[in-house]
Motif scaffolding. Sequence first.
Motif, PDB file in Angstrom:
ATOM      1  N   ALA A   1      17.733  33.557  45.651  1.00  0.00           N
ATOM      2  CA  ALA A   1      17.378  32.358  46.414  1.00  0.00           C
ATOM      3  C   ALA A   1      16.039  31.811  45.956  1.00  0.00           C
ATOM      4  CB  ALA A   1      17.343  32.673  47.904  1.00  0.00           C
ATOM      5  N   GLU A   2      15.057  32.680  45.814  1.00  0.00           N
ATOM      6  CA  GLU A   2      13.715  32.259  45.403  1.00  0.00           C
ATOM      7  C   GLU A   2      13.739  31.659  43.997  1.00  0.00           C
ATOM      8  OE1 GLU A   2       9.699  31.638  45.985  1.00  0.00           O
ATOM      9  OE2 GLU A   2      11.083  32.456  47.447  1.00  0.00           O
ATOM     10  N   ALA A   3      14.404  32.328  43.077  1.00  0.00           N
ATOM     11  CA  ALA A   3      14.444  31.852  41.692  1.00  0.00           C
ATOM     12  C   ALA A   3      15.155  30.506  41.566  1.00  0.00           C
ATOM     13  CB  ALA A   3      15.134  32.889  40.802  1.00  0.00           C
ATOM     14  N   CYS A   4      16.163  30.289  42.395  1.00  0.00           N
ATOM     15  CA  CYS A   4      16.972  29.066  42.302  1.00  0.00           C
ATOM     16  C   CYS A   4      16.515  27.970  43.261  1.00  0.00           C
ATOM     17  CB  CYS A   4      18.439  29.399  42.576  1.00  0.00           C
ATOM     18  SG  CYS A   4      19.138  30.565  41.408  1.00  0.00           S
ATOM     19  N   ALA A   5      15.450  28.224  44.007  1.00  0.00           N
ATOM     20  CA  ALA A   5      14.924  27.263  44.991  1.00  0.00           C
ATOM     21  C   ALA A   5      15.998  26.897  46.018  1.00  0.00           C
ATOM     22  CB  ALA A   5      14.359  26.030  44.303  1.00  0.00           C
ATOM     23  N   LEU A   6      16.740  27.905  46.453  1.00  0.00           N
ATOM     24  CA  LEU A   6      17.743  27.735  47.496  1.00  0.00           C
ATOM     25  C   LEU A   6      17.321  28.543  48.709  1.00  0.00           C
ATOM     26  CD1 LEU A   6      20.971  28.292  45.346  1.00  0.00           C
ATOM     27  CD2 LEU A   6      20.094  26.102  46.174  1.00  0.00           C
ATOM     28  N   LYS A   7      17.848  28.195  49.853  1.00  0.00           N
ATOM     29  CA  LYS A   7      17.579  28.981  51.049  1.00  0.00           C
ATOM     30  C   LYS A   7      18.355  30.292  50.959  1.00  0.00           C
ATOM     31  CE  LYS A   7      16.623  25.130  54.078  1.00  0.00           C
ATOM     32  NZ  LYS A   7      16.957  24.438  55.319  1.00  0.00           N
ATOM     33  N   ALA A   8      17.734  31.354  51.429  1.00  0.00           N
ATOM     34  CA  ALA A   8      18.385  32.671  51.388  1.00  0.00           C
ATOM     35  C   ALA A   8      19.705  32.649  52.149  1.00  0.00           C
ATOM     36  CB  ALA A   8      17.450  33.737  51.961  1.00  0.00           C
ATOM     37  N   GLU A   9      19.748  31.909  53.231  1.00  0.00           N
ATOM     38  CA  GLU A   9      20.984  31.800  54.016  1.00  0.00           C
ATOM     39  C   GLU A   9      22.101  31.175  53.190  1.00  0.00           C
ATOM     40  OE1 GLU A   9      22.638  29.327  57.878  1.00  0.00           O
ATOM     41  OE2 GLU A   9      20.497  29.736  57.730  1.00  0.00           O
ATOM     42  N   ARG A  10      21.754  30.158  52.401  1.00  0.00           N
ATOM     43  CA  ARG A  10      22.768  29.493  51.560  1.00  0.00           C
ATOM     44  C   ARG A  10      23.291  30.447  50.497  1.00  0.00           C
ATOM     45  NH1 ARG A  10      23.575  24.370  48.607  1.00  0.00           N
ATOM     46  NH2 ARG A  10      25.781  24.502  48.154  1.00  0.00           N
ATOM     47  N   VAL A  11      22.388  31.199  49.870  1.00  0.00           N
ATOM     48  CA  VAL A  11      22.808  32.176  48.858  1.00  0.00           C
ATOM     49  C   VAL A  11      23.722  33.215  49.492  1.00  0.00           C
ATOM     50  CG1 VAL A  11      22.013  34.007  47.312  1.00  0.00           C
ATOM     51  CG2 VAL A  11      20.826  31.816  47.353  1.00  0.00           C
TER      52      VAL A  11
ATOM     53  N   THR B   1      29.205  22.910  44.980  1.00  0.00           N
ATOM     54  CA  THR B   1      29.952  21.776  44.439  1.00  0.00           C
ATOM     55  C   THR B   1      29.039  20.732  43.802  1.00  0.00           C
ATOM     56  OG1 THR B   1      29.923  20.711  46.605  1.00  0.00           O
ATOM     57  CG2 THR B   1      31.863  22.041  46.059  1.00  0.00           C
ATOM     58  N   ALA B   2      27.788  20.690  44.214  1.00  0.00           N
ATOM     59  CA  ALA B   2      26.859  19.679  43.692  1.00  0.00           C
ATOM     60  C   ALA B   2      26.336  20.095  42.322  1.00  0.00           C
ATOM     61  CB  ALA B   2      25.698  19.483  44.652  1.00  0.00           C
ATOM     62  N   LEU B   3      26.345  19.158  41.397  1.00  0.00           N
ATOM     63  CA  LEU B   3      25.870  19.426  40.039  1.00  0.00           C
ATOM     64  C   LEU B   3      24.400  19.833  40.054  1.00  0.00           C
ATOM     65  CD1 LEU B   3      26.407  19.457  37.026  1.00  0.00           C
ATOM     66  CD2 LEU B   3      25.838  17.032  36.961  1.00  0.00           C
ATOM     67  N   THR B   4      23.600  19.230  40.907  1.00  0.00           N
ATOM     68  CA  THR B   4      22.179  19.591  40.967  1.00  0.00           C
ATOM     69  C   THR B   4      21.997  21.053  41.371  1.00  0.00           C
ATOM     70  OG1 THR B   4      22.036  18.746  43.227  1.00  0.00           O
ATOM     71  CG2 THR B   4      21.352  17.257  41.461  1.00  0.00           C
ATOM     72  N   THR B   5      22.852  21.547  42.256  1.00  0.00           N
ATOM     73  CA  THR B   5      22.763  22.951  42.664  1.00  0.00           C
ATOM     74  C   THR B   5      23.173  23.862  41.513  1.00  0.00           C
ATOM     75  OG1 THR B   5      23.270  22.290  44.936  1.00  0.00           O
ATOM     76  CG2 THR B   5      23.448  24.632  44.420  1.00  0.00           C
ATOM     77  N   VAL B   6      24.204  23.468  40.778  1.00  0.00           N
ATOM     78  CA  VAL B   6      24.619  24.250  39.599  1.00  0.00           C
ATOM     79  C   VAL B   6      23.464  24.313  38.602  1.00  0.00           C
ATOM     80  CG1 VAL B   6      26.214  24.348  37.634  1.00  0.00           C
ATOM     81  CG2 VAL B   6      27.073  23.704  39.894  1.00  0.00           C
ATOM     82  N   GLU B   7      22.787  23.179  38.391  1.00  0.00           N
ATOM     83  CA  GLU B   7      21.646  23.144  37.468  1.00  0.00           C
ATOM     84  C   GLU B   7      20.489  23.994  37.973  1.00  0.00           C
ATOM     85  OE1 GLU B   7      21.160  18.905  37.282  1.00  0.00           O
ATOM     86  OE2 GLU B   7      22.381  18.752  35.463  1.00  0.00           O
ATOM     87  N   GLN B   8      20.235  23.984  39.297  1.00  0.00           N
ATOM     88  CA  GLN B   8      19.187  24.827  39.880  1.00  0.00           C
ATOM     89  C   GLN B   8      19.477  26.299  39.622  1.00  0.00           C
ATOM     90  OE1 GLN B   8      19.093  22.467  43.862  1.00  0.00           O
ATOM     91  NE2 GLN B   8      17.604  24.100  44.040  1.00  0.00           N
ATOM     92  N   ILE B   9      20.731  26.677  39.813  1.00  0.00           N
ATOM     93  CA  ILE B   9      21.120  28.073  39.605  1.00  0.00           C
ATOM     94  C   ILE B   9      20.974  28.443  38.127  1.00  0.00           C
ATOM     95  CG2 ILE B   9      23.061  29.697  39.692  1.00  0.00           C
ATOM     96  CD1 ILE B   9      23.984  28.131  42.243  1.00  0.00           C
ATOM     97  N   ALA B  10      21.426  27.565  37.251  1.00  0.00           N
ATOM     98  CA  ALA B  10      21.319  27.829  35.808  1.00  0.00           C
ATOM     99  C   ALA B  10      19.860  28.015  35.405  1.00  0.00           C
ATOM    100  CB  ALA B  10      21.956  26.697  35.013  1.00  0.00           C
ATOM    101  N   GLY B  11      19.000  27.133  35.874  1.00  0.00           N
ATOM    102  CA  GLY B  11      17.584  27.225  35.525  1.00  0.00           C
ATOM    103  C   GLY B  11      16.906  28.428  36.158  1.00  0.00           C
ATOM    104  N   GLY B  12      17.187  28.660  37.426  1.00  0.00           N
ATOM    105  CA  GLY B  12      16.544  29.756  38.135  1.00  0.00           C
ATOM    106  C   GLY B  12      16.928  31.125  37.618  1.00  0.00           C
ATOM    107  N   LEU B  13      18.188  31.283  37.259  1.00  0.00           N
ATOM    108  CA  LEU B  13      18.670  32.579  36.768  1.00  0.00           C
ATOM    109  C   LEU B  13      18.692  32.654  35.246  1.00  0.00           C
ATOM    110  CD1 LEU B  13      21.575  33.280  39.295  1.00  0.00           C
ATOM    111  CD2 LEU B  13      19.202  34.062  39.372  1.00  0.00           C
TER     112      LEU B  13
END
Length: 152
Positions: free
Chosen positions: A38-48, A59-71
Amino acid sequence: MPRSLLADPAFVRALGERDFTTVFAMAHDAGISFNRIAEACALKAERVSQIARGTTAVTALTTVEQIAGGLRIPGALLGLAAQPWEDTAVHSSESDHGEDPMKRRNLLHGALAAGLTAPALAALTAARTGIDQTLSPGAPQDLADLKAAAES
């Protein structure tokens, strides 16, 4: 992301299908906590946690990109363009260039608390990217380029 996971056919298949329930579960099994994801991807821990349990999907492309960059997942494995860090990551023996996404996030929080504005942070990011590109193994080494990147 550990290189062993990026070489695992099941993990690569999950990335190709953008099955983040499997991706997060396998990352967790490899020793990466959901809070760290969650921290690495700038997502809420609850969402992860919801994604990992399969109760919600990405489903959102921006979230996919956040995950790709964070991890630090290469864009090609998710059907995305190559990320700026990928060029040097291929040649690096350290994961994440020795960077810790949580430390970088704490630094940004401190910068915001000190009053740095979005344009200033964008300028710092651009300068860092310029230095990274100038120092990449494939870039021609020119003293003028190095000076310009350092001055910015």
